[in-house]
Structure formats: structure tokens, C-alpha cells
Design a protein around this motif. Sequence first.
Motif, PDB file in Angstrom:
ATOM      1  N   PRO A   1     -31.483  -4.287  58.934  1.00  0.00           N
ATOM      2  CA  PRO A   1     -31.400  -4.475  57.484  1.00  0.00           C
ATOM      3  C   PRO A   1     -30.494  -5.661  57.156  1.00  0.00           C
ATOM      4  CG  PRO A   1     -31.034  -2.174  58.106  1.00  0.00           C
ATOM      5  CD  PRO A   1     -30.993  -2.971  59.369  1.00  0.00           C
ATOM      6  N   VAL A   2     -30.952  -6.511  56.257  1.00  0.00           N
ATOM      7  CA  VAL A   2     -30.173  -7.694  55.890  1.00  0.00           C
ATOM      8  C   VAL A   2     -28.895  -7.290  55.167  1.00  0.00           C
ATOM      9  CG1 VAL A   2     -30.167  -9.718  54.380  1.00  0.00           C
ATOM     10  CG2 VAL A   2     -32.133  -9.259  55.859  1.00  0.00           C
ATOM     11  N   SER A   3     -29.018  -6.410  54.190  1.00  0.00           N
ATOM     12  CA  SER A   3     -27.845  -6.002  53.431  1.00  0.00           C
ATOM     13  C   SER A   3     -26.881  -5.221  54.312  1.00  0.00           C
ATOM     14  CB  SER A   3     -28.263  -5.126  52.243  1.00  0.00           C
ATOM     15  OG  SER A   3     -27.133  -4.784  51.458  1.00  0.00           O
ATOM     16  N   GLY A   4     -25.624  -5.641  54.322  1.00  0.00           N
ATOM     17  CA  GLY A   4     -24.618  -4.953  55.111  1.00  0.00           C
ATOM     18  C   GLY A   4     -24.509  -5.423  56.540  1.00  0.00           C
ATOM     19  N   THR A   5     -25.166  -6.538  56.876  1.00  0.00           N
ATOM     20  CA  THR A   5     -25.142  -7.065  58.240  1.00  0.00           C
ATOM     21  C   THR A   5     -24.461  -8.427  58.259  1.00  0.00           C
ATOM     22  OG1 THR A   5     -27.180  -5.914  58.856  1.00  0.00           O
ATOM     23  CG2 THR A   5     -26.555  -7.818  60.197  1.00  0.00           C
TER      24      THR A   5
ATOM     25  N   GLU B   1     -14.882  -5.891  54.966  1.00  0.00           N
ATOM     26  CA  GLU B   1     -14.821  -4.964  53.834  1.00  0.00           C
ATOM     27  C   GLU B   1     -15.258  -5.664  52.555  1.00  0.00           C
ATOM     28  OE1 GLU B   1     -11.600  -2.078  51.494  1.00  0.00           O
ATOM     29  OE2 GLU B   1     -11.019  -3.135  53.324  1.00  0.00           O
ATOM     30  N   THR B   2     -14.804  -6.895  52.348  1.00  0.00           N
ATOM     31  CA  THR B   2     -15.175  -7.656  51.161  1.00  0.00           C
ATOM     32  C   THR B   2     -16.676  -7.895  51.106  1.00  0.00           C
ATOM     33  OG1 THR B   2     -13.024  -8.766  51.112  1.00  0.00           O
ATOM     34  CG2 THR B   2     -14.834  -9.846  49.938  1.00  0.00           C
ATOM     35  N   LEU B   3     -17.276  -8.175  52.262  1.00  0.00           N
ATOM     36  CA  LEU B   3     -18.711  -8.434  52.331  1.00  0.00           C
ATOM     37  C   LEU B   3     -19.543  -7.153  52.431  1.00  0.00           C
ATOM     38  CD1 LEU B   3     -18.698 -11.462  54.829  1.00  0.00           C
ATOM     39  CD2 LEU B   3     -18.929 -11.525  52.343  1.00  0.00           C
ATOM     40  N   ARG B   4     -18.863  -6.018  52.486  1.00  0.00           N
ATOM     41  CA  ARG B   4     -19.527  -4.712  52.593  1.00  0.00           C
ATOM     42  C   ARG B   4     -20.412  -4.620  53.836  1.00  0.00           C
ATOM     43  NH1 ARG B   4     -21.170  -2.988  46.370  1.00  0.00           N
ATOM     44  NH2 ARG B   4     -19.036  -3.019  45.546  1.00  0.00           N
TER      45      ARG B   4
ATOM     46  N   ARG C   1     -27.246  -7.965  49.830  1.00  0.00           N
ATOM     47  CA  ARG C   1     -26.430  -7.506  48.712  1.00  0.00           C
ATOM     48  C   ARG C   1     -25.035  -7.279  49.274  1.00  0.00           C
ATOM     49  NH1 ARG C   1     -30.971  -4.418  48.350  1.00  0.00           N
ATOM     50  NH2 ARG C   1     -29.884  -2.609  49.171  1.00  0.00           N
ATOM     51  N   GLY C   2     -24.162  -8.262  49.125  1.00  0.00           N
ATOM     52  CA  GLY C   2     -22.857  -8.161  49.761  1.00  0.00           C
ATOM     53  C   GLY C   2     -21.721  -8.626  48.913  1.00  0.00           C
ATOM     54  N   GLU C   3     -21.299  -9.878  49.100  1.00  0.00           N
ATOM     55  CA  GLU C   3     -20.095 -10.383  48.467  1.00  0.00           C
ATOM     56  C   GLU C   3     -20.166 -10.343  46.951  1.00  0.00           C
ATOM     57  OE1 GLU C   3     -17.068 -14.136  49.139  1.00  0.00           O
ATOM     58  OE2 GLU C   3     -19.202 -14.371  49.573  1.00  0.00           O
ATOM     59  N   LYS C   4     -21.314 -10.730  46.376  1.00  0.00           N
ATOM     60  CA  LYS C   4     -21.431 -10.718  44.926  1.00  0.00           C
ATOM     61  C   LYS C   4     -21.336  -9.311  44.389  1.00  0.00           C
ATOM     62  CE  LYS C   4     -24.102 -14.977  44.435  1.00  0.00           C
ATOM     63  NZ  LYS C   4     -25.384 -15.579  43.966  1.00  0.00           N
ATOM     64  N   ALA C   5     -21.994  -8.378  45.086  1.00  0.00           N
ATOM     65  CA  ALA C   5     -21.936  -6.970  44.662  1.00  0.00           C
ATOM     66  C   ALA C   5     -20.515  -6.436  44.763  1.00  0.00           C
ATOM     67  CB  ALA C   5     -22.890  -6.131  45.507  1.00  0.00           C
ATOM     68  N   ALA C   6     -19.810  -6.843  45.832  1.00  0.00           N
ATOM     69  CA  ALA C   6     -18.444  -6.368  46.014  1.00  0.00           C
ATOM     70  C   ALA C   6     -17.523  -6.903  44.938  1.00  0.00           C
ATOM     71  CB  ALA C   6     -17.929  -6.799  47.386  1.00  0.00           C
ATOM     72  N   ALA C   7     -17.819  -8.114  44.442  1.00  0.00           N
ATOM     73  CA  ALA C   7     -16.968  -8.719  43.420  1.00  0.00           C
ATOM     74  C   ALA C   7     -17.276  -8.205  42.021  1.00  0.00           C
ATOM     75  CB  ALA C   7     -17.131 -10.239  43.450  1.00  0.00           C
TER      76      ALA C   7
END
Length: 212
Positions: free
Chosen positions: A20-24, A130-133, A205-211
Motif C-alpha cells: 500500500p502506498v499510504s503509510g509506506t 511519525e510525522t509521515l504516518r 496520504r501522509g505528511e499533508k494529512a498529518a499536518a
Amino acid sequence: MARRAVAGGTARSGRAGTVPVSGTALLLIDVINDLAFNGSDVLVAQAEPMALRLSALKRRATAAGIPAIYINDNFGQWRSDFRQTVAHCTSRSSPGRRVSRRLRPTARDYFVLKPKHSGFFDTTLDTLLETLRIRRVILTGIAGNICVLFTANDAYMRDLKIFAPADCIVSNTAADNDHALRQIAVVLKGNVTTSTALRFRGKWRGEKAAAA
């Protein structure tokens, strides 16, 4: 440390993997490397074709939206930064220049300087992941039986899912590389298929979502 590696490892087929792309995140360990030590010609001969395969994997991962994180020794140059390390390792005097040039980071990539073997020990990697989830990592680089394996151990202790494409990792010897891959597969429950068998699925869905 990566400097002590003196030969390459072998690839193994392993099982196919859908990632999965998200979370990798893709972790490139000690690939920016001058490889300047006695006997390094054996490792250089193995690392150069490995760099071709890893470069192709990075292009696919980046196109899918997976962030690339360079985790690198500073080779004892405590007054230098990563830009200076890249400049040194890609210079004409560096035995590892072809590897470092092929895998040179871009402005979009992240980097972490490490003082010891594991990418987690005394670094900011935990905070960045953690920031990038990030929940899973693709581990690549030099050397499989030292820095890659130490980083894999610490990733496993943090409940991160591990992918370690065998054709994008080299070690002191083929036997050392095979042993490290077996440890990652059996003990750390990692996927050690080759990079070409990895398939990326979904959207990032990573850094932007975390911010947010």
C-alpha cells in the motif's frame, strides 16, 4: 558500519508483495558512500548493479507517491552536513562515486544522519516516520548484514511492517547477505522478494494529512 562490507550478496526470489502506498516509506541506507577502504573493489563491483536496481525501484516508488528517506553515515565528519557528504561521495576520487551518483537524492527526498549502525539509534527517524504516518518500510542499501539488519531489527521492535527487496541489498559476502535476509524473513516477519515483484497500490496520504 557500512565501510566494513567487502563483497556483495545474492538476490532471492521470495514471495510477491503488494505494498500500500499510504503509510509506506522507502529507506535507502548508506547508499551515499565513498566505499573507500581496503578491499572495497569487491563491494563496488556488487554495489554498482545493485544501484541500478534500487534506482529503478526508487523511481517507481516516487512516482507512486512513496517518500524516500536517506539514512546515512557521516563517515566521522561531524562538521559536515548531508550536502557535503553527497559531494564527497560523488567526487571523482571516491571509489563509490557511480553508486552515489546514480542514487543521488533529490530536493523532494528526506535524509537522516546516523552515528552508528541502526537508522533509529540517536537519530530523528522515529519523529520523521511519525510525522509521515509511516506503518511500513522498504529497507534497501549497504550493508545487509550490518546497517540494514540493525535498522530492520529496530523497525520490527516498533511494529513496522518490513519489506527488504533482496536485489537492492548487498553485504560482506553472499552468505552474509543470505543470512541477513533469512533473519529478516523468519525472525522479523519481513518480505524479502525482489524489487521487481513489489507492486504499489493506492494513493499517498501522509505528511499533508498529518499536518491537517
